[in-house]
Design an enzyme around this catalytic site. Structure first.
Site, PDB file in Angstrom:
ATOM      1  N   TYR A 180      44.594  33.801  45.068  1.00 13.52           N
ATOM      2  CA  TYR A 180      43.222  33.769  45.355  1.00 13.52           C
ATOM      3  C   TYR A 180      42.524  32.615  44.641  1.00 13.52           C
ATOM      4  CZ  TYR A 180      44.199  38.727  46.451  1.00 13.52           C
ATOM      5  OH  TYR A 180      44.729  39.706  46.853  1.00 13.52           O
ATOM      6  N   LYS A 189      56.044  40.877  44.470  1.00  7.16           N
ATOM      7  CA  LYS A 189      54.636  41.334  44.234  1.00  7.16           C
ATOM      8  C   LYS A 189      54.710  42.258  43.285  1.00  7.16           C
ATOM      9  CE  LYS A 189      50.345  42.877  46.597  1.00  7.16           C
ATOM     10  NZ  LYS A 189      49.749  43.223  47.915  1.00  7.16           N
ATOM     11  N   LYS A 227      52.043  55.608  44.675  1.00  7.41           N
ATOM     12  CA  LYS A 227      52.840  55.289  45.528  1.00  7.41           C
ATOM     13  C   LYS A 227      54.063  55.028  45.220  1.00  7.41           C
ATOM     14  CE  LYS A 227      49.008  52.725  47.759  1.00  7.41           C
ATOM     15  NZ  LYS A 227      48.310  51.718  48.565  1.00  7.41           N
ATOM     16  N   LYS A 229      58.137  44.908  46.349  1.00 13.25           N
ATOM     17  CA  LYS A 229      56.785  45.219  45.945  1.00 13.25           C
ATOM     18  C   LYS A 229      56.727  46.515  44.889  1.00 13.25           C
ATOM     19  CE  LYS A 229      52.304  46.439  48.036  1.00 13.25           C
ATOM     20  NZ  LYS A 229      51.632  46.804  49.263  1.00 13.25           N
ATOM     21  N   ARG A 284      42.158  46.759  45.315  1.00 13.36           N
ATOM     22  CA  ARG A 284      41.893  48.255  46.190  1.00 13.36           C
ATOM     23  C   ARG A 284      40.546  48.366  46.196  1.00 13.36           C
ATOM     24  NH1 ARG A 284      46.884  51.390  43.042  1.00 13.36           N
ATOM     25  NH2 ARG A 284      48.411  50.546  44.562  1.00 13.36           N
ATOM     26  N   SER A 332      45.487  40.321  42.642  1.00 12.62           N
ATOM     27  CA  SER A 332      44.143  40.677  42.146  1.00 12.62           C
ATOM     28  C   SER A 332      44.190  40.682  40.698  1.00 12.62           C
ATOM     29  CB  SER A 332      43.648  41.483  42.928  1.00 12.62           C
ATOM     30  OG  SER A 332      44.036  42.832  42.582  1.00 12.62           O
TER      31      SER A 332
END
Length: 337
Positions: free
Chosen positions: A325, A260, A229, A206, A216, A286
């Site tokens: 999605y 990811k 992060k 990730k 988010r 996303s």
């Protein structure tokens, strides 16, 4: 007989690549990769309440759903042949704290959603994430102590949360918080609780990516995040480190691996599949989804073709499936073919 050899025949040694492209039937006959409904995992967002279908502005066509509506969505997905859902909660702000303690509530939103979906649609898989970001007041994936995301305490908590998710009926635990040692700890905790049949799909690689923004918004963490992060997600520049990270997850007992984001990291998908041979998945995140949707809405690209082309690229890169999605939209298209 008149010799009709052309200069091109001499140049190519009589090997013409277009022969296999000359007609629809030949193209179908030699097609190397195919996208099917069996390749799709549908991520969905859960909110408290009932009767709620709340559109996400940054993700056109994607909604936050209350549990009852998520059950209806699960029925539709199962009817289309989609194998599994991946669930992500958007809990009330008053339940979020520094440690993400609500992740340890047996009847929290994600566990109630799992139980309801598995009761109503037992033949669809449910994949749950144990990262703490939907539960923390600071938006990080782990416990924040003195300005640091502490590794070991976070691992202890996500292992406990994973058992609760399995108790609720989760079929696969998909830890995404990127703490060292989490896969082994979760495997041991699941086995000790009698959940030997519950799998682990590791977010093995990730990356600290710019493509997570709309997600988010979907779980209401964007405005909460303090800092970034980068101390626990992988640097986008580092491919070898990503493979080393995945190798540790394999050793610790991961059943499946995930990359990811997806499209910017097709090379990592290929390298992981070649290196380990485990079922390998990509998460079309996303930001990837939204840029296709936005460009299509503006008439700049053919949205359907771009959607299908990107999903096929994951198969070509060695992936066994994709979290996307687009899952329901694609499943409907495939059903008509």
């Amino acid at each position: 007989m008149q010799d009709r050899t052309h200069l091109v025949d001499d140049i190519t040694g009589h090997r013409r690549m277009r022969r296999n492209r000359k007609a629809d039937w030949t193209r179908r006959l030699v097609q190397e990769n195919r996208l099917t409904v069996d390749d799709l995992i549908w991520p969905i967002f859960i909110v408290p309440g009932s009767g709620i279908v709340d559109p996400i502005a940054a993700m056109p066509g994607v909604n936050r759903m209350s549990i009852d509506k998520a059950v209806e969505a699960a029925r539709e997905a199962a009817g289309l042949g989609i194998p599994a859902l991946a669930t992500f909660p958007n809990i009330e702000m008053e339940l979020r704290d520094e440690t993400g303690s609500n992740s340890l509530e047996a009847n929290n939103l994600i566990n109630l959603a799992t139980a309801a979906i598995k009761k109503a649609v037992p033949n669809i898989g449910v994949i749950t994430d144990v990262a703490l970001d939907p539960f923390t007041s600071h938006g990080h994936d782990g416990i924040l102590r003195g300005g640091e995301i502490v590794n070991d305490e976070t691992v202890d908590q996500v292992a406990r949360a994973a058992v609760m998710q399995a108790d609720a009926g989760a079929d696969i635990i998909a830890p995404s918080e990127m703490m060292d040692g989490r896969i082994g700890a979760i495997r041991m905790a699941l086995d000790a609780a009698g959940h030997q049949s519950v799998g682990i799909m590791s977010y093995a690689t990730k990356f600290a990516s710019a493509f997570y923004g709309p997600y988010r918004e979907a779980i209401s963490t964007g405005g909460l995040l303090k800092g970034d992060k980068k101390t626990y997600y992988i640097d986008p520049a580092n491919g070898t480190e990503a493979i080393r990270d995945a190798a540790l997850d394999v050793e610790e007992g991961a059943d499946m691996l995930m990359v990811k984001p997806g499209l910017p990291y097709l090379d990592i998908c290929w390298r992981m599949k070649e290196a380990f041979g485990l079922p390998t998945f990509a998460y079309q995140v996303s930001g990837e989804y939204t840029q296709i949707k936005a460009a299509a809405m503006n008439g700049w690209i053919d949205g359907e073709r771009a959607m299908l082309e990107t999903l096929l690229s994951f198969k070509r890169a060695g992936c066994d499936g994709v979290l996307t999605y687009f899952a329901v939209e694609v499943a409907r298209i495939l059903a008509k073919r």
